[in-house]
Enzyme design. Sequence first.
Site, PDB file in Angstrom:
ATOM      1  N   GLN A  41       2.930  10.055   1.240  1.00 30.44           N
ATOM      2  CA  GLN A  41       4.241   9.404   1.316  1.00 30.44           C
ATOM      3  C   GLN A  41       5.138   9.738   0.122  1.00 30.44           C
ATOM      4  O   GLN A  41       6.336   9.486   0.169  1.00 30.44           O
ATOM      5  CB  GLN A  41       4.086   7.881   1.417  1.00 30.44           C
ATOM      6  N   HIS A  56      -4.478   1.225   7.609  1.00 26.73           N
ATOM      7  CA  HIS A  56      -3.144   1.826   7.712  1.00 26.73           C
ATOM      8  C   HIS A  56      -2.978   2.969   6.701  1.00 26.73           C
ATOM      9  O   HIS A  56      -2.534   4.061   7.053  1.00 26.73           O
ATOM     10  CB  HIS A  56      -2.077   0.734   7.491  1.00 26.73           C
ATOM     11  N   GLU A  57      -3.361   2.707   5.455  1.00 23.03           N
ATOM     12  CA  GLU A  57      -3.191   3.730   4.408  1.00 23.03           C
ATOM     13  C   GLU A  57      -4.131   4.908   4.634  1.00 23.03           C
ATOM     14  O   GLU A  57      -3.760   6.065   4.420  1.00 23.03           O
ATOM     15  CB  GLU A  57      -3.414   3.128   3.020  1.00 23.03           C
ATOM     16  N   GLY A  76       0.842  -1.188   0.000  1.00 26.28           N
ATOM     17  CA  GLY A  76       0.000   0.000   0.000  1.00 26.28           C
ATOM     18  C   GLY A  76       0.874   1.234   0.000  1.00 26.28           C
ATOM     19  O   GLY A  76       2.014   1.190   0.483  1.00 26.28           O
ATOM     20  N   CYS A 136       5.810   0.218   7.540  1.00 22.82           N
ATOM     21  CA  CYS A 136       5.459   1.365   6.705  1.00 22.82           C
ATOM     22  C   CYS A 136       6.671   1.742   5.878  1.00 22.82           C
ATOM     23  O   CYS A 136       7.780   1.802   6.404  1.00 22.82           O
ATOM     24  CB  CYS A 136       5.045   2.528   7.603  1.00 22.82           C
ATOM     25  N   LEU A 137       6.467   1.994   4.588  1.00 22.57           N
ATOM     26  CA  LEU A 137       7.600   2.325   3.719  1.00 22.57           C
ATOM     27  C   LEU A 137       8.299   3.619   4.161  1.00 22.57           C
ATOM     28  O   LEU A 137       9.468   3.813   3.869  1.00 22.57           O
ATOM     29  CB  LEU A 137       7.135   2.451   2.267  1.00 22.57           C
ATOM     30  N   HIS A 169      -2.832   7.524   6.892  1.00 21.48           N
ATOM     31  CA  HIS A 169      -1.848   8.451   6.305  1.00 21.48           C
ATOM     32  C   HIS A 169      -2.531   9.731   5.812  1.00 21.48           C
ATOM     33  O   HIS A 169      -1.927  10.802   5.822  1.00 21.48           O
ATOM     34  CB  HIS A 169      -1.126   7.798   5.118  1.00 21.48           C
TER      35      HIS A 169
HETATM   36 NI    NI Z   1       2.494   3.503   5.885  1.00 21.77          NI
END
Ligand code: NI
Length: 191
Positions: free
Chosen positions: A50, A147-148, A45, A105-106, A151
């Site tokens: 991000q 989660h996304e 995701g 998380c990236l 953000h």
């Molecule tokens: Ni994340």
Amino acid sequence: MILPIRAYGDPVLKKVAADIEPGHPGLEKLIADMFETMYEASGVGLAAPQVGQSVRLFIVDASPFAEDEDGKPTKDAHLKDFKRIFINPYIVEEEGEEWPFEEGCLSIPNIREEVIRQPKIVMQYQDENFEEHEETFEGFAARVIQHEHDHLDGVLFLDHLPALRRRLLQGKLRDISRGKTDAKYKMRFPG
Ligand code: NI
């Protein structure tokens, strides 16, 4: 085009993102770039903040989990169709007994922590053509979306952890924000 992923500490990750109107300039390219960026980083995701765009858009693709290297269905075969573009998403309902799952998380490479969330959600969202959808997701799919979606409100999975746990991570987080990480994908650091 692969975009650099904003690292922990970047102010864009703490902002509440803005709604997207039809005709938003560069939207199609942004979505294509986000998929390319997510695949390059082996993520499931990715949210627009991000990659530095504070707009209400995220993408998911968990379909690679549905097959093994030989193309045989795995235990996650139900994720075969779990590839979506979410624009202006809204979680209408969250239900079920909270369950822990280790999230990463990236933007926060190499940190994984158990986060407690509810297992079932009802989502309203628009796709890339601004068609309205309402859809129910459960389990891992719901987890990725929750989660996304966070953000877009400037919330990271760390914000769900107990204060003590967060404090213990402070040193590692400071390192990440200063660029001390061995992430294998392109990142941009706030410092
Ligand atoms: Ni994340």
